[in-house]
Design an enzyme around this catalytic site. Structure first.
Site, PDB file in Angstrom:
ATOM      1  N   HIS A  70       0.827  -1.205   0.000  1.00 42.97           N
ATOM      2  CA  HIS A  70       0.000   0.000   0.000  1.00 42.97           C
ATOM      3  C   HIS A  70       0.864   1.259   0.000  1.00 42.97           C
ATOM      4  O   HIS A  70       1.586   1.511   0.967  1.00 42.97           O
ATOM      5  CB  HIS A  70      -0.883  -0.039   1.259  1.00 42.97           C
ATOM      6  CG  HIS A  70      -1.750   1.150   1.445  1.00 42.97           C
ATOM      7  ND1 HIS A  70      -1.612   2.007   2.512  1.00 42.97           N
ATOM      8  CD2 HIS A  70      -2.777   1.628   0.711  1.00 42.97           C
ATOM      9  CE1 HIS A  70      -2.527   2.954   2.436  1.00 42.97           C
ATOM     10  NE2 HIS A  70      -3.246   2.748   1.352  1.00 42.97           N
ATOM     11  N   GLU A  97       0.761  -0.707  -4.760  1.00 42.52           N
ATOM     12  CA  GLU A  97      -0.380   0.198  -4.925  1.00 42.52           C
ATOM     13  C   GLU A  97       0.123   1.628  -4.837  1.00 42.52           C
ATOM     14  O   GLU A  97       0.828   1.990  -3.882  1.00 42.52           O
ATOM     15  CB  GLU A  97      -1.425  -0.067  -3.825  1.00 42.52           C
ATOM     16  CG  GLU A  97      -2.752   0.610  -4.060  1.00 42.52           C
ATOM     17  CD  GLU A  97      -2.934   1.938  -3.348  1.00 42.52           C
ATOM     18  OE1 GLU A  97      -3.986   2.558  -3.521  1.00 42.52           O
ATOM     19  OE2 GLU A  97      -2.019   2.382  -2.601  1.00 42.52           O
ATOM     20  N   ASP A  99      -1.090   5.869  -5.619  1.00 36.55           N
ATOM     21  CA  ASP A  99      -2.142   6.828  -5.951  1.00 36.55           C
ATOM     22  C   ASP A  99      -1.625   7.740  -7.056  1.00 36.55           C
ATOM     23  O   ASP A  99      -0.471   8.184  -7.006  1.00 36.55           O
ATOM     24  CB  ASP A  99      -2.482   7.664  -4.720  1.00 36.55           C
ATOM     25  CG  ASP A  99      -2.760   6.779  -3.516  1.00 36.55           C
ATOM     26  OD1 ASP A  99      -3.841   6.181  -3.461  1.00 36.55           O
ATOM     27  OD2 ASP A  99      -1.875   6.665  -2.640  1.00 36.55           O
ATOM     28  N   HIS A 112      -0.778  10.719  -2.743  1.00 35.16           N
ATOM     29  CA  HIS A 112      -2.052  10.326  -2.139  1.00 35.16           C
ATOM     30  C   HIS A 112      -2.982  11.508  -1.874  1.00 35.16           C
ATOM     31  O   HIS A 112      -4.099  11.573  -2.365  1.00 35.16           O
ATOM     32  CB  HIS A 112      -1.806   9.567  -0.825  1.00 35.16           C
ATOM     33  CG  HIS A 112      -3.077   9.173  -0.126  1.00 35.16           C
ATOM     34  ND1 HIS A 112      -3.724   9.994   0.782  1.00 35.16           N
ATOM     35  CD2 HIS A 112      -3.844   8.053  -0.224  1.00 35.16           C
ATOM     36  CE1 HIS A 112      -4.813   9.400   1.219  1.00 35.16           C
ATOM     37  NE2 HIS A 112      -4.912   8.225   0.629  1.00 35.16           N
ATOM     38  N   GLU A 194      -4.235   3.642  -8.334  1.00 34.33           N
ATOM     39  CA  GLU A 194      -5.503   4.230  -7.884  1.00 34.33           C
ATOM     40  C   GLU A 194      -5.698   5.589  -8.552  1.00 34.33           C
ATOM     41  O   GLU A 194      -4.849   6.489  -8.439  1.00 34.33           O
ATOM     42  CB  GLU A 194      -5.536   4.388  -6.361  1.00 34.33           C
ATOM     43  CG  GLU A 194      -6.869   4.991  -5.941  1.00 34.33           C
ATOM     44  CD  GLU A 194      -7.055   5.170  -4.449  1.00 34.33           C
ATOM     45  OE1 GLU A 194      -6.298   4.564  -3.661  1.00 34.33           O
ATOM     46  OE2 GLU A 194      -7.971   5.930  -4.080  1.00 34.33           O
TER      47      GLU A 194
HETATM   48  O1  G3P Z   1      -5.825   0.381  -1.978  1.00 32.86           O
HETATM   49  C1  G3P Z   1      -6.639   0.762  -0.947  1.00 32.86           C
HETATM   50  C2  G3P Z   1      -6.277   2.081  -0.352  1.00 32.86           C
HETATM   51  O2  G3P Z   1      -5.215   2.663  -1.023  1.00 32.86           O
HETATM   52  C3  G3P Z   1      -7.405   3.012  -0.296  1.00 32.86           C
HETATM   53  O3  G3P Z   1      -7.178   4.010   0.661  1.00 32.86           O
HETATM   54  O4  G3P Z   1      -6.772   6.337   1.198  1.00 32.86           O
HETATM   55  O5  G3P Z   1      -4.897   4.748   1.226  1.00 32.86           O
HETATM   56  O6  G3P Z   1      -5.861   5.480  -0.926  1.00 32.86           O
HETATM   57  P1  G3P Z   1      -6.121   5.183   0.513  1.00 32.86           P
HETATM   58 CA    CA Z   2      -4.546   4.316  -2.461  1.00 33.12          CA
END
Ligand code: G3P
Ligand code: CA
Length: 375
Positions: A70, A97, A99, A112, A194
């Site tokens: 993450h 993962e 953003d 993020h 994301e």
């Molecule tokens: O992949 C799940 C997670 O990334 C969603 O929450 O806020 O960390 O982007 P966040």
């Molecule tokens: Ca995320």
């Protein structure tokens, strides 16, 4: 290919009707786990030749749940950075993962928050704009001068190989770096990107084009996800039009409706979502065994977020439950812990002669099922 996939599931499919079939399949999977465990204990000395049975996992494919790092490895290094990505690859993650969102001049960067001050040193370099530090108010050139300092820059025994490993990477730079790390470590870690913004078809197209241009164009290389249902719908449509099979996952929370159906964010049923989305990325607190089974019945894998265990023991405590339920991916700040937990569930290769008692047990169980069906 698992024993269940080879023997039990096809046979059950032939003799049992839906929806009892799904329930019986899960029951038979559990039964075969027990059979496998006993057999394995006796089988090891029999032969060096091995056939692999992924019998421990109730995931959609029967494979081990994926470890999804993450934002990289923010338990150890600053989030959404090249350094965090490299450490995650080194720690054995299956996916990273990240953003992504556009700068003022429309370049996708890995970030993020919608603002820059929590994760970077922007306040020491720039005055506020429009009352704050929105990513959308800064150009790429300006953002390139920042350093990501949300977490540590040091991890024992690890020196990042990239230049500027704590600069805000563009999405393109992030993909190229991941390709480089995969070559270095002999891995095939993919990207879970994301779409971290409200409905924005232009940025969705940029994200897809960037993935394709940098070689992340197959389902083992890239997954797109978004909290925005509109972005998920739009990205899935664009990919279909382009003839691409990259999965698109809906981020959110699940809940059982009064009508007995599962809803995502109270907006859409699982069945409705399954008409265009390929997966679910759900907050772990909203996940139940029944939800996973219902998603699997529709062909949707389920990824759970976000696991931030304080230590390895806590990781086992937190992750064991969802693994037992058949979770398909664990999204975590501590990829190393998740790798260890999943590895503890792995069944070692079973020597070929051991397959015989397994097959006999499967045939016996099928006979029982068939008799019950006839009765
Ligand atoms: O992949 C799940 C997670 O990334 C969603 O929450 O806020 O960390 O982007 P966040
Ligand atoms: Ca995320």
């Amino acid at each position: 290919m698992s024993f269940q996939t080879l023997v039990i599931l096809p046979a059950l499919t032939a003799v049992v009707e839906t929806p009892r079939r799904a329930q019986l399949q899960r029951y038979m999977m559990k039964l075969s786990h027990a059979v496998l465990g006993v057999t394995f204990a006796f089988a090891l000395p029999l032969s060096a030749e091995a056939a692999t049975f992924d019998a421990r996992f109730d995931t959609l494919t029967g494979a081990a749940p994926a470890v999804i790092a993450h934002r990289g490895a923010p338990a150890y290094l600053s989030e959404n950075t090249l350094a965090g990505t490299e450490l995650s690859v080194r720690q054995g993650a299956d996916w990273i993962e990240n953003d992504v969102q556009p700068t003022k001049d429309g370049v996708l960067v890995v970030m993020h928050d919608g603002t820059l001050e929590r994760t970077t040193n922007v306040e020491t370099l720039f005055a506020p704009r429009n009352g704050g530090y929105n990513v959308a108010d800064f150009t790429l050139e300006e953002i390139r001068t920042l350093t990501v300092d949300s977490q540590s820059h040091d991890y024992p025994g690890f020196t990042p190989s990239s230049e500027n490993p704590f600069r805000v990477p563009t999405f393109a730079e992030q993909l190229d770096a991941l390709t480089e790390y995969n070559a270095t470590y002999g891995t095939n870690v993919g990207i879970v990107a994301e779409l971290k913004y409200g409905y924005d078809p232009v940025s969705n197209q940029k994200a897809i084009d960037t993935l394709i241009a940098h070689g992340y164009d197959t389902p083992d290389k890239a997954i797109l996800q978004s909290f925005s249902h509109e972005n998920v719908h739009d990205a899935a449509g664009k990919l279909a039009e382009m003839g691409l099979t990259l999965p698109v996952s809906q981020l959110g929370g699940a809940a059982l409706g009064l009508d007995g159906q599962f809803y995502i964010d109270g907006k859409i049923t699982l069945a409705g979502l399954a008409t265009y989305a390929d997966a679910l990325s759900l907050t772990s607190g909203s996940i139940t065994e029944e939800l996973i089974a219902a998603a699997h019945d529709l062909g949707l894998p389920v990824y759970a977020w976000t696991f931030r265990p304080a230590d390895l023991n806590t990781a086992f405590a937190q992750m064991a439950q969802v693994i037992e339920w058949g979770i398909d991916g664990i999204i975590t700040d501590n990829p190393d812990y998740a790798v260890a937990v999943v590895a503890s569930y792995e069944v070692a290769p079973v020597p070929l002669p051991a397959a015989l008692p397994l097959v006999l047990a499967g045939i016996g169980a099928l006979g029982l099922v068939a008799r019950r069906k006839r009765a």
